[in-house]
Design an enzyme around this catalytic site. Structure first.
Site, PDB file in Angstrom:
ATOM      1  N   GLU A   1      -5.218 -14.442   5.397  1.00  0.00           N
ATOM      2  CA  GLU A   1      -5.306 -12.698   5.458  1.00  0.00           C
ATOM      3  C   GLU A   1      -6.054 -12.186   4.188  1.00  0.00           C
ATOM      4  O   GLU A   1      -5.445 -12.156   3.176  1.00  0.00           O
ATOM      5  CB  GLU A   1      -3.906 -12.313   5.664  1.00  0.00           C
ATOM      6  CG  GLU A   1      -3.793 -10.804   5.927  1.00  0.00           C
ATOM      7  CD  GLU A   1      -2.281 -10.317   5.538  1.00  0.00           C
ATOM      8  OE1 GLU A   1      -1.924  -9.515   4.974  1.00  0.00           O
ATOM      9  OE2 GLU A   1      -1.361 -11.054   6.111  1.00  0.00           O
TER      10      GLU A   1
ATOM     11  N   ARG B   1      -7.635  -3.887   0.466  1.00  0.00           N
ATOM     12  CA  ARG B   1      -7.272  -3.384  -0.950  1.00  0.00           C
ATOM     13  C   ARG B   1      -8.520  -3.278  -1.741  1.00  0.00           C
ATOM     14  O   ARG B   1      -8.465  -2.632  -2.835  1.00  0.00           O
ATOM     15  CB  ARG B   1      -6.114  -3.867  -1.443  1.00  0.00           C
ATOM     16  CG  ARG B   1      -4.859  -3.604  -0.907  1.00  0.00           C
ATOM     17  CD  ARG B   1      -3.707  -3.859  -1.476  1.00  0.00           C
ATOM     18  NE  ARG B   1      -3.283  -5.473  -1.234  1.00  0.00           N
ATOM     19  CZ  ARG B   1      -2.515  -5.935  -1.884  1.00  0.00           C
ATOM     20  NH1 ARG B   1      -1.869  -5.613  -3.010  1.00  0.00           N
ATOM     21  NH2 ARG B   1      -2.152  -7.303  -1.667  1.00  0.00           N
TER      22      ARG B   1
ATOM     23  N   THR C   1      -3.635  -5.577   5.199  1.00  0.00           N
ATOM     24  CA  THR C   1      -3.337  -4.127   4.600  1.00  0.00           C
ATOM     25  C   THR C   1      -4.371  -3.291   5.378  1.00  0.00           C
ATOM     26  O   THR C   1      -5.380  -2.254   4.666  1.00  0.00           O
ATOM     27  CB  THR C   1      -3.953  -4.011   3.013  1.00  0.00           C
ATOM     28  OG1 THR C   1      -3.238  -5.090   2.651  1.00  0.00           O
ATOM     29  CG2 THR C   1      -3.097  -2.776   2.288  1.00  0.00           C
TER      30      THR C   1
ATOM     31  N   LYS D   1       5.068  -8.089  11.837  1.00  0.00           N
ATOM     32  CA  LYS D   1       5.109  -8.414  10.575  1.00  0.00           C
ATOM     33  C   LYS D   1       6.375  -7.865  10.176  1.00  0.00           C
ATOM     34  O   LYS D   1       6.836  -7.013  10.451  1.00  0.00           O
ATOM     35  CB  LYS D   1       4.145  -7.908   9.641  1.00  0.00           C
ATOM     36  CG  LYS D   1       4.098  -8.227   8.094  1.00  0.00           C
ATOM     37  CD  LYS D   1       3.053  -7.599   7.597  1.00  0.00           C
ATOM     38  CE  LYS D   1       2.652  -7.856   6.064  1.00  0.00           C
ATOM     39  NZ  LYS D   1       1.594  -7.308   5.437  1.00  0.00           N
TER      40      LYS D   1
END
Length: 319
Positions: free
Chosen positions: A41, A45, A69, A129
């Protein structure tokens, strides 16, 4: 469940990666794959995320690369265009979730409360999640929160490490765990990809928990099997234990009442998850005899590897 999410469940651990330079993408992907985790993953960012995903998917097309993210629809589109096969978000943004579902890419939004889970269910999701996992109550919170939501699976991320990994994975409510302990940012920045491969392999070994359960010895008759078990009981104190098709001596030796699989006998290897163990061993080139598979409550608990090793058949069984 979506096919990509099923693959994530079989892999068991999703390395959460922060990349500052696209040049690190290919060697990192190689280290993860060689370590036994063909999955990542890549968090959105940094400015390098999009190009890193593109490099990883082009260089390792069989690797399951996703984007983490992801906060906006625009980021989701960029990630998908770069080759991401799944999207992960820290929270639940209904607009992002709906968009991902419309364009056909699996999305795993972050949740931390029952209200979050119900919102996810309302959007048609069956996997979310759980973030930040440890700070939000850990496995105890997942068990308590998931009780009313029997079909929901969770991917805990945040504070998951080698010490608590199996505590999470032991729950049938947990799809897989997200973690970064094997891909720490400083290791990537300093080019320590051999160390990352080693840590990844150790994470896989911790997750699978392989151990020798017992060795089966083929005997010609039940009388011979009983005598064989009695030999180990008399000399070593391994208590003789009659079973339906064999006699055990303690827990490590099984004397078969008749010739079973394998020329000489069989070797039983325990694993914390037989399904994940099979997935891992298949990556190493193993083939399995599907006719021997046994399931309990829909979960694979037993299967033989095809062929023999030095006259012994080998099977996986649940620890």
């Amino acid at each position: 469940m979506n096919r990509i999410l099923e693959k994530i469940q079989k892999i068991g651990i999703v390395p959460v990666v922060v990349l500052d330079d696209p040049k690190d993408a290919a060697p990192l992907a190689e280290a993860l794959c060689k370590g036994g985790l063909p999955c990542a993953e890549v968090t959105f960012r940094t400015a390098a995320a999009e190009e890193s995903i593109r490099i990883m998917t082009e260089c390792f097309p069989d690797m399951l690369v996703g984007a983490g993210t992801v906060l906006t629809i625009e980021q989701a589109d960029r990630a998908r265009a770069a080759g991401a096969r799944f999207i992960v978000s820290p929270g639940l943004n209904p607009a992002v979730v709906r968009h991902c579902m419309e364009i056909g890419i699996p999305v795993i939004p972050g949740t931390a409360t029952p209200s979050d889970v119900e919102a996810a269910m309302g959007l048609g999701l069956d996997v979310v999640k759980f973030f930040p996992a440890e700070q939000a109550g850990g496995i105890a919170m997942i068990k308590a929160m998931s009780a009313p939501y029997t079909q929901m699976k969770f991917m805990p991320t945040g504070g998951v490490n080698a010490q608590n990994l199996n505590t999470y994975l032991a729950s049938d409510k947990v799809l897989a765990c997200g973690g970064s302990w094997m891909v720490k940012k400083e290791l990537i920045a300093s080019g320590q990809f051999d160390k990352i491969r080693q840590l990844t392999k150790e994470a896989v070994e911790t997750m699978l928990g392989f151990r020798l359960k017992h060795i089966g010895i083929n005997c010609q008759s039940a009388d011979e099997a009983e005598q064989t078990a009695g030999f180990f009981e008399r000399l070593f104190g391994f208590a003789k234990d009659p079973r339906d098709v064999s006699f055990f001596a303690g827990t490590a030796i099984e004397a078969m009442n008749s010739k079973g699989r394998g020329t000489m006998g069989h070797i039983a290897i325990g694993a914390n998850s037989v399904e994940r163990a099979r997935n891992y061993l298949e990556m190493l080139g193993c083939q399995f005899d599907e006719s021997t598979a046994k399931y309990e409550n829909g979960k694979l608990t037993f299967i033989y590897i095809a062929g023999e090793v030095s006259g012994f058949a080998v099977h996986l069984t649940q620890n």
